[in-house]
Design a protein around this motif. Structure first.
Motif, PDB file in Angstrom:
ATOM      1  N   PRO A 186      47.955  42.278  41.584  1.00 31.14           N
ATOM      2  CA  PRO A 186      46.776  41.591  42.118  1.00 31.14           C
ATOM      3  C   PRO A 186      47.180  40.363  42.931  1.00 31.14           C
ATOM      4  O   PRO A 186      48.164  39.699  42.623  1.00 31.14           O
ATOM      5  CB  PRO A 186      46.001  41.187  40.861  1.00 31.14           C
ATOM      6  CG  PRO A 186      47.033  41.116  39.788  1.00 31.14           C
ATOM      7  CD  PRO A 186      48.072  42.133  40.134  1.00 31.14           C
ATOM      8  N   ARG A 187      46.439  40.087  43.967  1.00 38.49           N
ATOM      9  CA  ARG A 187      46.683  38.891  44.788  1.00 38.49           C
ATOM     10  C   ARG A 187      46.344  37.632  43.979  1.00 38.49           C
ATOM     11  O   ARG A 187      47.023  36.625  44.084  1.00 38.49           O
ATOM     12  CB  ARG A 187      45.833  38.985  46.058  1.00 38.49           C
ATOM     13  CG  ARG A 187      46.030  37.896  47.040  1.00 38.49           C
ATOM     14  CD  ARG A 187      47.359  37.862  47.712  1.00 38.49           C
ATOM     15  NE  ARG A 187      47.587  38.969  48.608  1.00 38.49           N
ATOM     16  CZ  ARG A 187      48.778  39.247  49.117  1.00 38.49           C
ATOM     17  NH1 ARG A 187      49.822  38.525  48.802  1.00 38.49           N
ATOM     18  NH2 ARG A 187      48.941  40.265  49.923  1.00 38.49           N
ATOM     19  N   ILE A 188      45.273  37.703  43.187  1.00 42.14           N
ATOM     20  CA  ILE A 188      44.853  36.572  42.350  1.00 42.14           C
ATOM     21  C   ILE A 188      44.896  37.038  40.896  1.00 42.14           C
ATOM     22  O   ILE A 188      44.307  38.061  40.547  1.00 42.14           O
ATOM     23  CB  ILE A 188      43.420  36.112  42.695  1.00 42.14           C
ATOM     24  CG1 ILE A 188      43.348  35.664  44.165  1.00 42.14           C
ATOM     25  CG2 ILE A 188      42.980  34.970  41.776  1.00 42.14           C
ATOM     26  CD1 ILE A 188      41.939  35.387  44.669  1.00 42.14           C
ATOM     27  N   LEU A 189      45.591  36.280  40.057  1.00 44.03           N
ATOM     28  CA  LEU A 189      45.731  36.629  38.647  1.00 44.03           C
ATOM     29  C   LEU A 189      45.139  35.535  37.780  1.00 44.03           C
ATOM     30  O   LEU A 189      45.511  34.371  37.893  1.00 44.03           O
ATOM     31  CB  LEU A 189      47.218  36.810  38.296  1.00 44.03           C
ATOM     32  CG  LEU A 189      47.506  37.221  36.853  1.00 44.03           C
ATOM     33  CD1 LEU A 189      47.024  38.650  36.599  1.00 44.03           C
ATOM     34  CD2 LEU A 189      48.982  37.103  36.560  1.00 44.03           C
ATOM     35  N   LEU A 190      44.181  35.922  36.934  1.00 41.42           N
ATOM     36  CA  LEU A 190      43.611  35.019  35.942  1.00 41.42           C
ATOM     37  C   LEU A 190      44.366  35.245  34.644  1.00 41.42           C
ATOM     38  O   LEU A 190      44.638  36.384  34.265  1.00 41.42           O
ATOM     39  CB  LEU A 190      42.134  35.335  35.676  1.00 41.42           C
ATOM     40  CG  LEU A 190      41.143  35.149  36.800  1.00 41.42           C
ATOM     41  CD1 LEU A 190      39.784  35.628  36.363  1.00 41.42           C
ATOM     42  CD2 LEU A 190      41.081  33.698  37.214  1.00 41.42           C
ATOM     43  N   THR A 191      44.686  34.180  33.937  1.00 40.91           N
ATOM     44  CA  THR A 191      45.356  34.332  32.648  1.00 40.91           C
ATOM     45  C   THR A 191      45.043  33.107  31.791  1.00 40.91           C
ATOM     46  O   THR A 191      44.284  32.237  32.182  1.00 40.91           O
ATOM     47  CB  THR A 191      46.890  34.527  32.850  1.00 40.91           C
ATOM     48  OG1 THR A 191      47.466  34.913  31.598  1.00 40.91           O
ATOM     49  CG2 THR A 191      47.555  33.286  33.384  1.00 40.91           C
ATOM     50  N   ASN A 192      45.650  33.094  30.596  1.00 38.23           N
ATOM     51  CA  ASN A 192      45.490  31.949  29.702  1.00 38.23           C
ATOM     52  C   ASN A 192      46.837  31.270  29.515  1.00 38.23           C
ATOM     53  O   ASN A 192      47.832  31.705  30.081  1.00 38.23           O
ATOM     54  CB  ASN A 192      44.872  32.384  28.361  1.00 38.23           C
ATOM     55  CG  ASN A 192      45.710  33.432  27.659  1.00 38.23           C
ATOM     56  OD1 ASN A 192      46.919  33.512  27.834  1.00 38.23           O
ATOM     57  ND2 ASN A 192      45.058  34.262  26.866  1.00 38.23           N
ATOM     58  N   PHE A 238      42.486  41.415  42.528  1.00 34.75           N
ATOM     59  CA  PHE A 238      42.496  40.379  41.497  1.00 34.75           C
ATOM     60  C   PHE A 238      42.528  41.058  40.137  1.00 34.75           C
ATOM     61  O   PHE A 238      42.213  42.242  40.014  1.00 34.75           O
ATOM     62  CB  PHE A 238      41.275  39.457  41.612  1.00 34.75           C
ATOM     63  CG  PHE A 238      39.963  40.167  41.368  1.00 34.75           C
ATOM     64  CD1 PHE A 238      39.372  40.148  40.104  1.00 34.75           C
ATOM     65  CD2 PHE A 238      39.326  40.862  42.377  1.00 34.75           C
ATOM     66  CE1 PHE A 238      38.177  40.807  39.872  1.00 34.75           C
ATOM     67  CE2 PHE A 238      38.131  41.533  42.153  1.00 34.75           C
ATOM     68  CZ  PHE A 238      37.557  41.505  40.900  1.00 34.75           C
ATOM     69  N   GLY A 239      42.917  40.315  39.123  1.00 32.94           N
ATOM     70  CA  GLY A 239      42.947  40.869  37.783  1.00 32.94           C
ATOM     71  C   GLY A 239      43.081  39.778  36.748  1.00 32.94           C
ATOM     72  O   GLY A 239      43.387  38.626  37.075  1.00 32.94           O
ATOM     73  N   MET A 240      42.838  40.149  35.501  1.00 31.20           N
ATOM     74  CA  MET A 240      42.968  39.218  34.384  1.00 31.20           C
ATOM     75  C   MET A 240      44.010  39.766  33.424  1.00 31.20           C
ATOM     76  O   MET A 240      43.923  40.917  32.997  1.00 31.20           O
ATOM     77  CB  MET A 240      41.630  39.032  33.673  1.00 31.20           C
ATOM     78  CG  MET A 240      41.699  38.018  32.544  1.00 31.20           C
ATOM     79  SD  MET A 240      40.091  37.662  31.801  1.00 31.20           S
ATOM     80  CE  MET A 240      39.766  39.198  30.945  1.00 31.20           C
ATOM     81  N   TYR A 241      44.997  38.944  33.109  1.00 32.08           N
ATOM     82  CA  TYR A 241      46.058  39.337  32.201  1.00 32.08           C
ATOM     83  C   TYR A 241      45.989  38.433  30.976  1.00 32.08           C
ATOM     84  O   TYR A 241      46.436  37.287  31.013  1.00 32.08           O
ATOM     85  CB  TYR A 241      47.417  39.193  32.890  1.00 32.08           C
ATOM     86  CG  TYR A 241      48.553  39.872  32.177  1.00 32.08           C
ATOM     87  CD1 TYR A 241      48.989  41.123  32.571  1.00 32.08           C
ATOM     88  CD2 TYR A 241      49.198  39.258  31.113  1.00 32.08           C
ATOM     89  CE1 TYR A 241      50.045  41.754  31.927  1.00 32.08           C
ATOM     90  CE2 TYR A 241      50.258  39.876  30.464  1.00 32.08           C
ATOM     91  CZ  TYR A 241      50.671  41.117  30.872  1.00 32.08           C
ATOM     92  OH  TYR A 241      51.716  41.729  30.236  1.00 32.08           O
TER      93      TYR A 241
END
Length: 191
Positions: free
Chosen positions: A183-189, A120-123
């Motif tokens: 990442p399998r799961i991506l957090l973003t805005n 997972f990650g945050m972009y």
């Protein structure tokens, strides 16, 4: 006197029932906090709708577990993909209107996914460009949830402000853009 203006949320299925019905991966019992034996009724409805592939809108009160309505099915599906040996790639994009919300959920994902092998990650704007720019403590590959929690407790006890990264977290744009490391799961805005 004690006065309550709202009733408790309707209870839904037990976590074990969701697992037995194939709606949750068996490993979800270790990922969902032990004190949660049942989901709420609206969570149950949402989980079933999402797993059936239906578009779902969740509208309920503060503290009612809206995030779990979509996050638990996402994590469960990612566990299935992991077990099937599917190649790396983004399976879920979770979009938040503000960085503060995305960052809050990033902390939650760290605790939920540490030791699972689900990346997972945050972009967002402040995501480091290069891996060498990532500040904090990176746990080694194979570290468990217990390892993550122990290191986190140590840092808090010593009142240090370092970020602890489980091995599943993809922390830089450079790594996110590397084939096989997405990442399998991506957090973003929204931007």
């Amino acid at each position: 006197p004690y006065i309550s203006l709202s009733r408790p949320f309707r209870s839904g299925a037990a976590i074990e029932d969701l697992i037995n019905q194939g709606l949750f991966h068996p490993h979800m019992r270790q990922r969902i906090p032990a004190e949660i034996a049942h989901v709420y009724g609206h969570q149950d409805d949402a989980i079933r709708a999402i797993r059936a592939g239906r578009t779902t809108l969740i509208s309920t009160g503060t503290g009612s577990g809206k995030t779990e309505c979509f996050l638990y099915p996402i994590v469960s599906k990612c566990l299935e993909l992991r077990d099937e040996g599917e190649p790396a790639g983004i399976s879920a994009v979770i979009v938040y209107p503000m960085n503060a919300l995305a960052e809050d959920q990033l902390g939650r994902l760290r605790g939920l996914l540490a030791g699972t092998g689900i990346s997972f990650g945050m972009y967002v704007g402040k995501t480091p460009d290069r891996e060498s720019e990532v500040a904090g403590i990176r746990l080694p590959a194979g570290a468990s949830k217990a390892d993550y929690e122990a290191k986190l407790a140590e840092v808090r006890r010593e009142k240090r402000s370092e970020t602890i990264y489980p091995p599943e977290e993809v922390c830089s744009r450079e790594k996110m853009r590397t084939p096989g490391c997405q990442p399998r799961i991506l957090l973003t805005n929204v931007k």
